[in-house]
Design a protein around this motif. Structure first.
Motif, PDB file in Angstrom:
ATOM      1  N   ASN A  71       0.878  -1.166   0.000  1.00  0.00           N
ATOM      2  CA  ASN A  71       0.000   0.000   0.000  1.00  0.00           C
ATOM      3  C   ASN A  71       0.922   1.224   0.000  1.00  0.00           C
ATOM      4  O   ASN A  71       1.439   1.621   1.047  1.00  0.00           O
ATOM      5  CB  ASN A  71      -0.910   0.004   1.231  1.00  0.00           C
ATOM      6  N   PHE A  72       1.140   1.793  -1.172  1.00  0.00           N
ATOM      7  CA  PHE A  72       2.110   2.876  -1.313  1.00  0.00           C
ATOM      8  C   PHE A  72       1.713   4.134  -0.541  1.00  0.00           C
ATOM      9  O   PHE A  72       2.573   4.927  -0.168  1.00  0.00           O
ATOM     10  CB  PHE A  72       2.361   3.170  -2.796  1.00  0.00           C
ATOM     11  N   ARG A  73       0.427   4.311  -0.276  1.00  0.00           N
ATOM     12  CA  ARG A  73      -0.006   5.456   0.542  1.00  0.00           C
ATOM     13  C   ARG A  73       0.505   5.322   1.979  1.00  0.00           C
ATOM     14  O   ARG A  73       0.675   6.316   2.675  1.00  0.00           O
ATOM     15  CB  ARG A  73      -1.520   5.567   0.527  1.00  0.00           C
ATOM     16  N   ASP A  74       0.765   4.101   2.420  1.00  0.00           N
ATOM     17  CA  ASP A  74       1.244   3.865   3.786  1.00  0.00           C
ATOM     18  C   ASP A  74       2.768   3.812   3.898  1.00  0.00           C
ATOM     19  O   ASP A  74       3.319   4.155   4.938  1.00  0.00           O
ATOM     20  CB  ASP A  74       0.674   2.557   4.337  1.00  0.00           C
ATOM     21  N   ILE A  75       3.454   3.365   2.856  1.00  0.00           N
ATOM     22  CA  ILE A  75       4.904   3.146   2.988  1.00  0.00           C
ATOM     23  C   ILE A  75       5.758   4.295   2.457  1.00  0.00           C
ATOM     24  O   ILE A  75       6.968   4.275   2.609  1.00  0.00           O
ATOM     25  CB  ILE A  75       5.342   1.823   2.333  1.00  0.00           C
ATOM     26  N   TRP A  91      -2.341   8.219  -5.004  1.00  0.00           N
ATOM     27  CA  TRP A  91      -1.426   7.263  -5.636  1.00  0.00           C
ATOM     28  C   TRP A  91      -2.142   6.743  -6.871  1.00  0.00           C
ATOM     29  O   TRP A  91      -3.242   6.197  -6.770  1.00  0.00           O
ATOM     30  CB  TRP A  91      -1.069   6.137  -4.674  1.00  0.00           C
ATOM     31  N   THR A  92      -1.546   6.917  -8.061  1.00  0.00           N
ATOM     32  CA  THR A  92      -2.210   6.524  -9.304  1.00  0.00           C
ATOM     33  C   THR A  92      -1.842   5.122  -9.769  1.00  0.00           C
ATOM     34  O   THR A  92      -2.463   4.604 -10.691  1.00  0.00           O
ATOM     35  CB  THR A  92      -1.883   7.507 -10.450  1.00  0.00           C
ATOM     36  N   GLY A  93      -0.812   4.538  -9.153  1.00  0.00           N
ATOM     37  CA  GLY A  93      -0.373   3.213  -9.573  1.00  0.00           C
ATOM     38  C   GLY A  93      -1.127   2.112  -8.861  1.00  0.00           C
ATOM     39  O   GLY A  93      -1.977   2.357  -8.008  1.00  0.00           O
ATOM     40  N   GLY A  94      -0.791   0.918  -9.207  1.00  0.00           N
ATOM     41  CA  GLY A  94      -1.416  -0.236  -8.584  1.00  0.00           C
ATOM     42  C   GLY A  94      -0.515  -0.821  -7.526  1.00  0.00           C
ATOM     43  O   GLY A  94       0.351  -0.153  -6.964  1.00  0.00           O
ATOM     44  N   SER A  95      -0.734  -2.108  -7.257  1.00  0.00           N
ATOM     45  CA  SER A  95       0.159  -2.859  -6.374  1.00  0.00           C
ATOM     46  C   SER A  95       0.091  -4.308  -6.833  1.00  0.00           C
ATOM     47  O   SER A  95      -0.872  -4.745  -7.446  1.00  0.00           O
ATOM     48  CB  SER A  95      -0.239  -2.720  -4.909  1.00  0.00           C
ATOM     49  N   GLY A  96       1.121  -5.040  -6.526  1.00  0.00           N
ATOM     50  CA  GLY A  96       1.185  -6.439  -6.928  1.00  0.00           C
ATOM     51  C   GLY A  96       1.955  -6.611  -8.223  1.00  0.00           C
ATOM     52  O   GLY A  96       2.082  -5.690  -9.021  1.00  0.00           O
ATOM     53  N   GLY A  97       2.500  -7.797  -8.388  1.00  0.00           N
ATOM     54  CA  GLY A  97       3.308  -8.096  -9.562  1.00  0.00           C
ATOM     55  C   GLY A  97       4.764  -7.743  -9.339  1.00  0.00           C
ATOM     56  O   GLY A  97       5.178  -7.349  -8.252  1.00  0.00           O
ATOM     57  N   HIS A  98       5.542  -7.879 -10.402  1.00  0.00           N
ATOM     58  CA  HIS A  98       6.984  -7.618 -10.322  1.00  0.00           C
ATOM     59  C   HIS A  98       7.361  -6.225 -10.814  1.00  0.00           C
ATOM     60  O   HIS A  98       8.492  -5.792 -10.629  1.00  0.00           O
ATOM     61  CB  HIS A  98       7.759  -8.660 -11.139  1.00  0.00           C
ATOM     62  N   HIS A  99       6.415  -5.534 -11.457  1.00  0.00           N
ATOM     63  CA  HIS A  99       6.674  -4.198 -11.997  1.00  0.00           C
ATOM     64  C   HIS A  99       5.495  -3.300 -11.636  1.00  0.00           C
ATOM     65  O   HIS A  99       4.370  -3.570 -12.035  1.00  0.00           O
ATOM     66  CB  HIS A  99       6.842  -4.258 -13.513  1.00  0.00           C
ATOM     67  N   LYS A 121       9.569   2.835   3.121  1.00  0.00           N
ATOM     68  CA  LYS A 121       9.928   1.801   4.092  1.00  0.00           C
ATOM     69  C   LYS A 121       9.305   0.454   3.712  1.00  0.00           C
ATOM     70  O   LYS A 121       8.191   0.393   3.190  1.00  0.00           O
ATOM     71  CB  LYS A 121       9.488   2.194   5.505  1.00  0.00           C
ATOM     72  N   GLY A 122      10.082  -0.598   3.929  1.00  0.00           N
ATOM     73  CA  GLY A 122       9.554  -1.946   3.808  1.00  0.00           C
ATOM     74  C   GLY A 122       9.532  -2.571   2.434  1.00  0.00           C
ATOM     75  O   GLY A 122       8.849  -3.567   2.235  1.00  0.00           O
ATOM     76  N   ILE A 123      10.277  -2.048   1.473  1.00  0.00           N
ATOM     77  CA  ILE A 123      10.338  -2.693   0.157  1.00  0.00           C
ATOM     78  C   ILE A 123      11.364  -3.829   0.242  1.00  0.00           C
ATOM     79  O   ILE A 123      12.543  -3.590   0.446  1.00  0.00           O
ATOM     80  CB  ILE A 123      10.737  -1.702  -0.958  1.00  0.00           C
ATOM     81  N   ASP A 124      10.896  -5.055   0.124  1.00  0.00           N
ATOM     82  CA  ASP A 124      11.744  -6.247   0.237  1.00  0.00           C
ATOM     83  C   ASP A 124      12.587  -6.205   1.517  1.00  0.00           C
ATOM     84  O   ASP A 124      13.764  -6.545   1.528  1.00  0.00           O
ATOM     85  CB  ASP A 124      12.626  -6.416  -0.996  1.00  0.00           C
ATOM     86  N   GLY A 125      11.961  -5.735   2.609  1.00  0.00           N
ATOM     87  CA  GLY A 125      12.621  -5.683   3.909  1.00  0.00           C
ATOM     88  C   GLY A 125      13.608  -4.538   4.066  1.00  0.00           C
ATOM     89  O   GLY A 125      14.346  -4.489   5.049  1.00  0.00           O
TER      90      GLY A 125
END
Length: 134
Positions: A71-75, A91-99, A121-125
């Protein structure tokens, strides 16, 4: 007559130099930055960073290892050199997937801000900041 022509030419050259110099200062480009968070490449491109308008950054996240289900609005947070924290407006983008890519916008900056930091914060730890002087 020749003296007047030379003076006029010098005045025109001076005015053109001042105009071009001030135009280049007002159109100062803020460069994109790239960092790696764990196994994810994150590219942040400032699109609008002004005191009187919403602040907009374009984000692009790419990898071939994990699902980007965040959830990019949170991180994602925006702060300035005075310690102010700005709220995410959209936030205009989505979430999920590799891109994943999209634009994230924040409320307008307060006057007198000299630098901003986009904190993720929190992208792949992993966590980090993108910092620009404005």
């Amino acid at each position: 007559m020749k003296k007047i022509f030379v003076m006029a030419l010098l005045l025109i050259l001076f005015a053109a130099t001042v105009f071009l110099f001030t135009k280049s200062l007002s159109k100062k480009e803020i460069e994109p930055q790239t960092k790696t968070f764990g196994r994810v490449e994150v590219i942040v491109s400032p699109k609008q960073v002004l005191a009187s308008k919403p602040v907009i950054f374009e984000l692009s996240l790419n990898n071939h290892a994990i699902n980007l289900d965040y959830n990019f609005r949170d991180i994602v947070k925006l702060t300035d050199d005075d310690g102010n924290i700005y709220k995410v407006a959209s936030w205009t983008g989505g979430s999920g997937g590799h891109h994943v890519s999209g634009a994230i916008s924040f409320e307008p900056l307060k006057r007198g801000v000299k630098s901003v930091a986009l904190n993720i914060k929190g992208i792949d730890g992993d966590s980090g900041s993108f910092i620009w002087k404005i």
